[in-house]
Design a protein around this motif. Structure first.
Motif, mmCIF file in Angstrom:
data_model
loop_
_atom_site.group_PDB
_atom_site.id
_atom_site.type_symbol
_atom_site.label_atom_id
_atom_site.label_comp_id
_atom_site.label_asym_id
_atom_site.label_seq_id
_atom_site.Cartn_x
_atom_site.Cartn_y
_atom_site.Cartn_z
ATOM 1 N N UNK A 116 18.642 78.633 18.870
ATOM 2 C CA UNK A 116 17.964 78.608 20.175
ATOM 3 C C UNK A 116 16.631 79.346 20.061
ATOM 4 N N UNK A 117 16.687 80.537 19.438
ATOM 5 C CA UNK A 117 15.471 81.348 19.293
ATOM 6 C C UNK A 117 14.410 80.572 18.509
ATOM 7 N N UNK A 118 14.844 79.922 17.419
ATOM 8 C CA UNK A 118 13.887 79.154 16.601
ATOM 9 C C UNK A 118 13.283 77.998 17.383
ATOM 10 N N UNK A 119 14.146 77.252 18.046
ATOM 11 C CA UNK A 119 13.671 76.033 18.723
ATOM 12 C C UNK A 119 12.761 76.348 19.900
ATOM 13 N N UNK A 120 13.042 77.453 20.597
ATOM 14 C CA UNK A 120 12.249 77.767 21.793
ATOM 15 C C UNK A 120 11.155 78.792 21.519
ATOM 16 N N UNK A 121 11.124 79.261 20.264
ATOM 17 C CA UNK A 121 10.138 80.265 19.898
ATOM 18 C C UNK A 121 10.262 81.514 20.776
ATOM 19 N N UNK A 122 11.489 81.951 20.953
ATOM 20 C CA UNK A 122 11.764 83.163 21.738
ATOM 21 C C UNK A 122 12.366 84.216 20.811
ATOM 22 N N UNK A 123 12.235 85.493 21.191
ATOM 23 C CA UNK A 123 12.832 86.550 20.378
ATOM 24 C C UNK A 123 14.346 86.544 20.579
ATOM 25 N N UNK A 124 15.071 87.071 19.585
ATOM 26 C CA UNK A 124 16.537 87.119 19.712
ATOM 27 C C UNK A 124 17.005 87.932 20.920
ATOM 28 N N UNK A 125 16.377 89.103 21.202
ATOM 29 C CA UNK A 125 16.813 89.848 22.410
ATOM 30 C C UNK A 125 16.600 89.048 23.700
ATOM 31 N N UNK A 126 15.504 88.298 23.783
ATOM 32 C CA UNK A 126 15.270 87.470 24.981
ATOM 33 C C UNK A 126 16.352 86.413 25.116
ATOM 34 N N UNK A 127 16.692 85.766 23.990
ATOM 35 C CA UNK A 127 17.744 84.750 24.025
ATOM 36 C C UNK A 127 19.067 85.406 24.435
ATOM 37 N N UNK A 128 19.356 86.565 23.851
ATOM 38 C CA UNK A 128 20.628 87.259 24.141
ATOM 39 C C UNK A 128 20.728 87.594 25.633
ATOM 40 N N UNK A 129 19.617 88.060 26.207
ATOM 41 C CA UNK A 129 19.604 88.400 27.638
ATOM 42 C C UNK A 129 19.901 87.166 28.500
#
Ligand SMILES: [Zn+2]
Length: 372
Positions: free
Chosen positions: A32-45
């Motif tokens: 998810x983080x890779x595909x959306x170019x988001x940081x892992x903490x943002x994805x986790x939140x």
């Protein structure tokens, strides 16, 4: 203002995270983080928020080439549901759909439309049956989409034209009868929306609903195109024959009296299935009627292609019998076409089951997913 826009970015991120899980079926946090170019903490939140809402769940794990196995995340498609009703002159169909658009329960009953209390009570008891027999958790139900033939306003309440089911006050008349929010949707547009939902490859299409009346829907960039006066897709009233057969709308030569399902089924006492059985057996009268029918249909399809240049999907009662006759129709369209085509843009509908009721339910599902 800055605060509002930060909130909007957060909401958009959450929506994107949900959508990627929805589209992929099963995905890992890292992906998810890779595909959306988001940081892992943002994805986790975001995942925490979606877990708390019951919208996603941990679904096993992925094989990894080393280190810890990544956990799979999937959407809980039954977390929300919607009811779709399709009101026609003599029947009501009802379905329960989930976030994926799967039909969890369906019912069809003969009930002549009447603008009176008895009818609305019957409608209410049908909804109760859908909830009970469909084993729906009442807390998951987002609303009731009601499909009917007519021109419906952008508020999904106002009916400006409804000669088949004669009411322009359905929304007000139903007040107090239904236990959930409800919205009124044009039947062919609902059918087209269900087709689009279940055909992820197509972004643009014209959906032709060939039922006891002819309706249609124009879908552009994955959305319904309504037009300035909500009249788009009223394909049944395109003029096919100058001063031709009378149409129920009061005009002459519309497509409807040439291409509605009754043109065929009246040969077999109102039984469309029987018409196609006889046609397949080589019945001469049915063959002649069919060829005339296809002639008019191919003219309409050629006109639609010249206007919109996209797939033309044949739905409604006749559309559900089209699979084995599509090549014959395509040949007639090819002969008529100014521009080179192999006719493949003409297709029979992929979604054949209660498409208007399903599309009406999907109205609430779509609105919900947009706002996650
Ligand atoms: Zn007409």
């Amino acid at each position: 203002m800055k605060r509002a826009s930060t909130m909007e970015v957060k909401r958009q991120n959450r929506n994107n995270v949900y959508r990627i899980i929805y589209q992929k079926g099963k995905i890992s946090k890292q992906e998810i983080a890779n595909k959306l170019n988001l940081s892992l903490p943002t994805v986790a939140q975001n995942l925490t928020e979606l877990f708390e809402k019951g919208l996603i769940y941990e679904n096993g794990s992925f094989d990894s080439t080393g280190g810890r196995k990544a956990k799979g995340i999937s959407c809980n498609m039954d977390a929300k549901t919607a009811i779709g009703l399709d009101i026609t002159r003599n029947h009501i169909s009802g379905v329960l759909v989930n976030l994926l658009g799967e039909v969890l329960y369906s019912i069809r009953t003969r009930l002549h439309f009447e603008d009176n209390r008895k009818y609305y009570e019957e409608l209410r008891s049908l909804v109760d049956r859908i909830i009970e027999e469909g084993r729906a958790d009442p807390y998951t139900i987002l609303g009731i989409g009601i499909s009917m033939p007519g021109i419906i306003g952008a508020d999904h309440k106002t009916i400006t034209y409804a000669p088949v089911v004669e009411t322009t006050t359905l929304f007000e008349d139903l007040k107090g009868y239904l236990p959930y929010p409800y919205a009124i949707i044009n039947d062919a547009k609902a059918g087209g929306f269900a087709e689009l939902w279940h055909s992820p490859h197509a972004e643009n299409m014209v959906y032709l609903s060939l039922s006891n009346s002819v309706g249609g829907a124009v879908l552009m960039n994955n959305e319904l195109y309504y037009g300035d006066q909500r009249l788009s897709g009223e394909i049944g009233h395109m003029t096919l024959e100058i001063d031709g057969k009378p149409c129920y709308c009061g005009k002459k030569g519309c497509m409807d009296p040439y291409c509605n399902a009754q043109v065929l089924s009246r040969r077999t006492g109102g039984d469309l299935k029987k018409f196609f059985e006889l046609l397949d057996k080589g019945d001469k009268d049915c063959r002649q009627e069919w060829e005339t029918y296809l002639k008019y249909l191919s003219v309409a399809i050629n006109n639609l292609r010249n206007c919109l240049d996209c797939e033309v999907i044949l739905g409604g009662y006749v559309g559900s019998y089209m699979d084995s006759h599509i090549d014959e129709l395509r040949q007639m369209v090819i002969k008529r076409s100014t521009f080179t085509t192999d006719g493949k843009f003409v297709q029979s509908c992929a979604f054949k089951f209660e498409s208007s009721a399903v599309g009406a339910g999907l109205y609430y599902i779509d609105e919900y997913i947009k706002c996650i």
